[in-house]
Design a protein around this motif. Structure first.
Motif, mmCIF file in Angstrom:
data_model
loop_
_atom_site.group_PDB
_atom_site.id
_atom_site.type_symbol
_atom_site.label_atom_id
_atom_site.label_comp_id
_atom_site.label_asym_id
_atom_site.label_seq_id
_atom_site.Cartn_x
_atom_site.Cartn_y
_atom_site.Cartn_z
ATOM 1 N N UNK A 173 0.815 -1.222 0.000
ATOM 2 C CA UNK A 173 0.000 0.000 0.000
ATOM 3 C C UNK A 173 0.844 1.266 0.000
ATOM 4 N N UNK A 174 2.166 1.141 0.189
ATOM 5 C CA UNK A 174 3.061 2.302 0.136
ATOM 6 C C UNK A 174 3.409 2.697 -1.300
ATOM 7 N N UNK A 175 2.936 1.924 -2.302
ATOM 8 C CA UNK A 175 3.390 2.095 -3.675
ATOM 9 C C UNK A 175 2.243 2.530 -4.577
ATOM 10 N N UNK A 176 2.502 3.604 -5.313
ATOM 11 C CA UNK A 176 1.490 4.218 -6.181
ATOM 12 C C UNK A 176 2.034 4.314 -7.602
ATOM 13 N N UNK A 177 1.158 4.035 -8.552
ATOM 14 C CA UNK A 177 1.566 4.125 -9.947
ATOM 15 C C UNK A 177 0.469 4.715 -10.808
ATOM 16 N N UNK A 178 0.886 5.322 -11.902
ATOM 17 C CA UNK A 178 -0.045 5.885 -12.878
ATOM 18 C C UNK A 178 0.410 5.387 -14.243
ATOM 19 N N UNK A 179 -0.496 4.743 -14.978
ATOM 20 C CA UNK A 179 -0.119 4.114 -16.249
ATOM 21 C C UNK A 179 -1.271 4.206 -17.234
ATOM 22 N N UNK A 180 -0.957 4.588 -18.471
ATOM 23 C CA UNK A 180 -1.985 4.829 -19.481
ATOM 24 C C UNK A 180 -2.555 3.548 -20.065
ATOM 25 N N UNK A 181 -1.771 2.463 -20.065
ATOM 26 C CA UNK A 181 -2.216 1.215 -20.682
ATOM 27 C C UNK A 181 -2.847 0.296 -19.635
ATOM 28 N N UNK A 182 -4.096 -0.095 -19.854
ATOM 29 C CA UNK A 182 -4.803 -0.875 -18.823
ATOM 30 C C UNK A 182 -4.183 -2.241 -18.616
ATOM 31 N N UNK A 183 -3.631 -2.843 -19.666
ATOM 32 C CA UNK A 183 -3.003 -4.148 -19.495
ATOM 33 C C UNK A 183 -1.737 -4.027 -18.655
ATOM 34 N N UNK A 184 -0.948 -2.979 -18.891
ATOM 35 C CA UNK A 184 0.245 -2.766 -18.084
ATOM 36 C C UNK A 184 -0.115 -2.588 -16.613
#
Length: 924
Positions: free
Chosen positions: A431-442
């Motif tokens: 829960x300490x890790x956040x990500x933002x990614x445009x590709x839903x599969x990734x």
């Protein structure tokens, strides 16, 4: 692999001066040694075996089969020469381990024997001396000596025995296998190219990988549970069996159908991975056989690296990247170039300092360990271009290893017992890790890679610390959001007040390669603060977003970026506004090739609003502590050179050569043979051809010809078929262009698109030149030789101008402020030439420069068989080198610079001149 001297020193400090028993600490001691110093995978029980019971009922303390080594351990203080009663006879520690070794068949006998009592090591080489190894003096060293010189045990490390090598090898093999299965499954979908089927296929592959990992990691209730579950199912029923399994994995065991006996082999997983139902296609017998016999059975999926495999998996299955081919992923080493100096080095140093404490009580030391462990659990990490999650995954694994080190240190000091009953031993969570990614599969791959990393870390903690792991149900989850990083509000992903670090490698898209949508996104992000956003790389948007996000916080960001943002005009366009806002660069890695994509050359920059007391520049394997990291990634102030439309000084005008715009060389690219073929048939065409040079032709003396029809009447070429056809092809190509300016050029298809050829002789400077050259080859050309737009030319240049421009002074300026193509220099008129501060020599100094410059040109004629590329290569002729050195001295004297100045010192002095000139012009 390189030895980790820092880790060796830390290992010695952790274990020296302790009273340790053989039975309690041997395994922990060697696990720590193998893992921390030599990166050997201690969890691989085919190569690292503890307490192996021999046929004679003896017990081998440590058997490193992968390193062909057996070890006999004794408690601290035990004499390594003292015999003990073993297997009915008195044996020294050496005799014990030797007897174990020779009891095996020849092909299993080890090359090295070690005896050790935690304080002292003795190494016997059977590889070198055979069974006479006892008679030869063994290599003996203390644990402190090992800490200073880990080479003492370097024989343990075969590169192919290291954890990274094995994980890479297995992960790449796994990626290829899943790629083949993907193709098989793809062909079974009815509407295979629909968005829904594509997404369903991707989810299916993710779930299968997770099951394969859990099976080999022993996380299901029975060995080989997944394989057993599918083994007796007919191929035509596999589809339904998987649907039932996935639903079962998402259902609490107490709520499942009690009569579904096969599902009793599987735990409740939770976490959302199996939450929704997606289309699963029919399986053929070949597909079933491939899944069970070629994917599941031969490969140990528990050994994959989630950091590496996530990238491979996404590249293999993502429709947007599959066509690129090859195994493209971010290496663990490259990730650590970002995270180590950002936070991991400091955390390791902080723990080392606690370990080294001797003047505090056990209770106080324990409190400090607990505070440090809680600190690990309080940090938050945000990757706003997370892709398959490899930066987040490796960061999580690194923090878990640090946490294990804390727990190991406390266990070793015997001040933290009953760990399995105390929940405080683990504070690091997903829960300490956040990500933002445009590709839903990734996004799905990133979430799964992080889950797998958690399960692997649990297993390593359990092995290292003898504690129970809480694998299922998955109780925590990373926060990976599907969205466009340049259009999403980062604060909605993670409140900046809660963020510790921003990490990642945003997309590698150059300024000229952005599509229309990316250009619009970047323009919106940079609007109001940055000019000429069309000339900025796409990654610039992440720098601007991060700077805005970090305002009034202690957040630090470290991003991998295309190196062009620290070169040429982009430096002023991107960094001047950022620096004005208060951003500072805290460390940087200078240009290096990014992993296995040699065409991409990158830099790493750590930046924030907090000015670190200690700043560093990493140049390959060398690190320099510096006063300041400038946007050029050198130890200098933050002044940036801005492009100028005309020279700041009294210097002649520089222009590009003429641009053909001629449908792939229809006017400008004739070889000697092609020209001869035309002119021999049509002799009247001879006068229509002229020599042409680009950068490559000039430097390598390649003969090229062009049609030069400026002021030539149409009747002179209209009746020559090959020329007429070439001109028509140019007309057609220009008329089909979307650019209105190019369409207009269709009315004059016989001429170059842009004509800038001087009517007098001119000085030519190639726009691109190898970084390995000490000097850019440049020289004077006759007016009849056409220069294309891959060169820069100065029509009014004289021998004095040549002398200054070819000098080490100008080269020092160029190397710092010029752009790059990959790592080659890219000379520009606005930033390099027009901004260059010229000296004001005396008459005598100018005459000396003219003499030394002429000597360079004269000396070149001494080597008629050499091209400029050869003359200015690694084997530069001595007389030419001496001529350049004399010219360098003459120019340095004209500037008033000391002859012993480094490139950086020269640049610093030129920058002061530049600042003075700019200030004077502003005051006019």
């Amino acid at each position: 692999m390189g030895l980790d001297y820092k880790a060796a020193k830390n290992f010695a400090n952790r274990w020296k001066n302790k009273k340790l028993s053989e039975d309690q600490f041997s395994q922990i001691f060697w696990i720590d040694l193998l893992n921390s110093i030599y990166d050997i995978d201690y969890s691989d029980d085919t190569n690292v075996i503890f307490e192996y019971v021999t046929s004679g009922k003896g017990k081998i303390d440590v058997w490193l089969r992968g390193s062909s080594t057996m070890i006999e351990m004794k408690s601290t203080g035990v004499d390594l020469d003292k015999p003990e009663l073993r297997q009915g006879e008195m044996k020294t520690p050496f005799k014990q381990v030797y007897d174990y070794a020779v009891s095996f068949p020849k092909d299993l006998q080890p090359d090295y024997l070690i005896t050790c009592n935690f304080e002292k090591f003795r190494v016997y080489s059977r590889k070198e001396y055979g069974d006479n190894c006892l008679e030869k003096n063994p290599v003996e060293f203390t644990i402190e000596e090992l800490g200073k010189k880990p080479e003492h045990l370097s024989f343990l490390v075969d590169p192919q025995n290291s954890r990274l090598y094995k994980e890479k090898e297995i992960s790449e093999a796994a990626g290829k296998l899943i790629g083949k299965l993907y193709d098989m499954l793809y062909n079974q979908y009815f509407d295979r190219d629909s968005k829904e089927s594509q997404h369903a296929l991707n989810v299916l592959c993710v779930r299968l990988v997770f099951c394969l990992f859990c099976e080999d990691a022993g996380l299901f209730y029975e060995p080989q549970a997944f394989t057993k579950y599918l083994a007796d199912v007919p191929a035509k029923n596999i589809r339904e069996a998987l649907r039932r399994l996935f639903k079962g994995l998402d259902t609490k065991e107490s709520e499942r159908d009690k009569y579904d006996i096969p599902l009793k082999m599987f735990p409740y997983v939770n976490g959302g991975l199996f939450e929704k139902e997606f289309e699963i296609p029919n399986f053929t017998q070949d597909m079933k056989n491939f899944l069970i016999n070629e994917i599941a059975a031969p490969l140990d999926w528990s050994k994959i690296s989630p950091t590496i495999f996530g990238g491979i998996f996404e590249a293999t299955l993502n429709p947007q990247t599959r066509h690129q081919g090859g195994m493209h992923y971010t290496t663990v080493q490259s990730i650590h170039k970002v995270i180590d100096p950002l936070f991991l080095d400091d955390l390791n140093a902080e723990l080392d300092n606690i370990n080294a404490l001797t003047s505090v009580s056990v209770a106080e030391k324990n409190r400090r360990y607990n505070r440090f462990r809680n600190k690990l659990g309080s940090l938050t990490f945000f990757d706003p271009a997370c892709g398959s999650g490899n930066f987040l995954t490796e960061t999580y694994m690194s923090l878990r290893k640090l946490e294990d080190r804390v727990n190991l240190a406390q266990q070793g000091d015997q001040i933290y017992v009953g760990m399995e009953q105390n929940e405080e031993y683990r504070t690091v969570t997903l829960s300490q890790f956040y990500g933002l990614e445009i590709n839903d599969f990734a996004v799905a791959v990133a979430e799964t890679a992080l889950w797998i990393s958690r399960l692997k870390a649990n297993n390593e903690s359990a092995t290292l610390l003898d504690i129970d792991s809480d694998d299922f149900p998955l109780s925590d989850k990373a926060n990976i959001v599907n969205g466009n990083a340049l259009t999403t509000d980062w604060e909605k992903v993670l409140d900046p007040s809660q963020c510790s670090y921003i990490i990642g490698n945003p997309p590698f898209v150059g300024a000229r390669n952005k599509d229309e949508k990316q250009s619009e996104e970047l323009s919106d992000v940079m609007s109001g603060k940055h000019k000429k956003t069309g000339d900025l790389d796409y990654v610039s948007g992440w720098y601007r977003k991060a700077a805005d996000y970090m305002i009034d916080t202690n957040i630090e960001a470290a991003l991998v970026s295309t190196n062009s943002i620290t070169q040429g005009e982009q430096v002023s366009l991107l960094w001047k506004p950022l620096l004005s806002d208060g951003i500072t660069i805290n460390y940087a890695h200078t240009t290096f090739p990014w992993d296995n994509k040699a065409a991409v050359h990158c830099i790493i920059i750590c930046f924030s609003y907090n000015n670190r007391a200690h700043k560093y520049i990493f140049d390959g394997d060398t690190v320099h502590e510096v006063n300041n990291v400038s946007p050029y990634l050198i130890d200098f102030g933050n002044t940036v050179v801005e492009g100028c439309r005309s020279s700041l000084c009294d210097a002649p005008r520089m222009d590009f050569g003429s641009m053909p715009n001629d449908d792939k060389g229809k006017l400008s690219n004739y070889s000697a043979e092609e020209k001869e073929r035309i002119t021999s048939t049509y002799p009247e065409s001879e006068k229509l051809f002229k020599r042409i040079v680009g950068s490559e032709e000039y430097i390598n003396n390649i003969e090229r010809w062009c049609l030069w029809l400026v002021d030539v009447p149409e009747e002179d070429y209209a009746n020559i078929p090959p020329l007429r056809d070439a001109i028509e092809a140019v007309r057609k190509k220009r008329s089909e262009s979307r650019r209105m300016a190019t369409k207009k050029l269709a009315s004059t298809p016989m001429l170059f698109g842009e004509i800038r050829q001087p009517k007098t002789d001119y000085l030519l400077i190639p726009s691109t030149s190898s970084e390995n050259r000490e000097y850019i080859p440049m020289g004077f050309m006759h007016a009849d030789v056409i220069s294309n737009n891959l060169n820069l030319l100065i029509a009014g240049a004289n021998i004095y101008h040549f002398g200054v421009l070819t000098s080490s002074v100008h080269m020092a300026w160029m190397r710092t402020v010029a752009g790059r193509l990959k790592s080659d220099y890219r000379y520009s008129k606005e930033v390099v030439y027009n901004s260059f501060p010229w000296c004001k020599p005396t008459k005598k100094q100018k005459e000396t420069i003219e003499e030394t410059a002429q000597a360079i040109l004269t000396t070149r004629k001494n080597h008629p068989d050499m091209t400029l590329a050869e003359m200015y290569g690694s084997n530069m002729p001595l007389d030419l080198k001496e001529a350049h050195m004399a010219n360098d001295l003459a120019v340095l004297e004209a500037y008033g610079f000391n002859k012993d100045l480094s490139d950086l010192d020269i640049f610093a002095r030129l920058m002061k001149l530049y600042q003075r000139i700019i200030a004077q012009q502003k005051n006019k």
